[in-house]
Scaffold this motif. Sequence first.
Motif, PDB file in Angstrom:
ATOM      1  N   ILE A  36      46.722  40.313  38.436  1.00  0.00           N
ATOM      2  CA  ILE A  36      46.295  40.254  39.832  1.00  0.00           C
ATOM      3  C   ILE A  36      46.827  38.977  40.477  1.00  0.00           C
ATOM      4  CG2 ILE A  36      44.105  39.029  39.463  1.00  0.00           C
ATOM      5  CD1 ILE A  36      42.918  41.130  41.512  1.00  0.00           C
ATOM      6  N   ASN A  37      47.091  39.044  41.746  1.00  0.00           N
ATOM      7  CA  ASN A  37      47.605  37.906  42.500  1.00  0.00           C
ATOM      8  C   ASN A  37      46.485  36.892  42.707  1.00  0.00           C
ATOM      9  OD1 ASN A  37      48.538  36.108  44.480  1.00  0.00           O
ATOM     10  ND2 ASN A  37      49.818  37.680  45.435  1.00  0.00           N
ATOM     11  N   LYS A  38      46.436  35.872  41.840  1.00  0.00           N
ATOM     12  CA  LYS A  38      45.342  34.906  41.889  1.00  0.00           C
ATOM     13  C   LYS A  38      45.383  34.050  43.155  1.00  0.00           C
ATOM     14  CE  LYS A  38      44.655  34.659  36.899  1.00  0.00           C
ATOM     15  NZ  LYS A  38      44.612  33.797  35.685  1.00  0.00           N
ATOM     16  N   GLY A  82      49.157  46.021  45.740  1.00  0.00           N
ATOM     17  CA  GLY A  82      49.480  45.662  47.119  1.00  0.00           C
ATOM     18  C   GLY A  82      48.282  45.056  47.824  1.00  0.00           C
ATOM     19  N   SER A  83      47.773  45.780  48.808  1.00  0.00           N
ATOM     20  CA  SER A  83      46.692  45.234  49.633  1.00  0.00           C
ATOM     21  C   SER A  83      45.340  45.887  49.385  1.00  0.00           C
ATOM     22  CB  SER A  83      47.042  45.392  51.112  1.00  0.00           C
ATOM     23  OG  SER A  83      47.168  46.773  51.452  1.00  0.00           O
ATOM     24  N   TYR A 118      43.412  43.902  51.975  1.00  0.00           N
ATOM     25  CA  TYR A 118      43.653  42.524  52.415  1.00  0.00           C
ATOM     26  C   TYR A 118      45.068  42.106  52.041  1.00  0.00           C
ATOM     27  CZ  TYR A 118      43.386  37.455  52.809  1.00  0.00           C
ATOM     28  OH  TYR A 118      43.626  36.151  53.140  1.00  0.00           O
ATOM     29  N   ASN A 119      45.790  41.544  53.022  1.00  0.00           N
ATOM     30  CA  ASN A 119      47.106  40.972  52.799  1.00  0.00           C
ATOM     31  C   ASN A 119      47.018  39.456  52.902  1.00  0.00           C
ATOM     32  OD1 ASN A 119      48.880  43.396  52.603  1.00  0.00           O
ATOM     33  ND2 ASN A 119      48.121  43.764  54.684  1.00  0.00           N
TER      34      ASN A 119
END
Length: 299
Positions: A36-38, A82-83, A118-119
């Motif tokens: 996951i994008n921390k 993604g988002s 969420y972006n």
Amino acid sequence: MKKLLIIALLSTAFFKAGAQELNAKVQMLAPTVPNINKRNLELLQTTIRDFLNNNKWTNETYLQPERIDCNFVITITNWDGGSSYKAEAQIQSRRAVFGSSYNSTLLNMSDKDFDFNYNEGQPVDFSDQTFLSNIGSLLSYYAFTIIGLDKDSFSKMGGTPFYIKAQNILNLAQNAGNTGWKAFDGLRNRYWLNENLLNKSFEPLRTFIYNYHRNGLDILQDDQTKAIKNILAFLPDLQQMDKQKLGSIFPNVYFASKGEEISNVFSLANTSDKMTAYNLLVEIDPANINKYEQLKKSL
């Protein structure tokens, strides 16, 4: 003149900083989601915290010590890369007890459908006129609910205007397709919590919340005997509630978080009052009978 201007500006800054209603702590977790994008989560955590704490939710001025302490623990359970995020949230709020350092829980809600998009860098906002995003609707719904419960604890039925604001957000979100906003999405969701809070059937519980805090906990330090007698006198009011509704989300969530505290308060009572309290509590709140057993054991 310059010195006076600086003082005025500092005073204004302090006023604005202390004007908001919530003192929210936010924690974003993703223990089971790989890769996951921390950085995105950290940014989102800050964005959510700022959204809750910096928005003005009422037309009143709250001093810094009056702000409502609350926690949002948001656990990501799935990410599409993604988002889109699927998540669960634990939302808690507390209310300070007069004359003590103790904080009494008012809300401890588990939301299993805290899903959103969420972006990175995306602002979170909401409108009382239209649906903008699920994350904005989720946060504003709980902000108004938290304030409503806090108001109920300070003035009889004082939370109604804020539950109505939360209801408006709920109504706007129902057509967006996200889960948790509709009656048929489940029995323990945002729809039913709001329905219960505004349902006349649960007014005895809302009145009890006021009496328990203002005429009970808030005077416990100064007059323990009076506080306990008052709370004991208010308990029979809860017998007015339809027994079929005891399993509904509002009383269920409330007593799950308050049962132990109520039992601890009555542990200070004399033997007769302990027995009376025990008999009332196991009738009113049979789901948490284990929390009241200590009263019976101490007789």
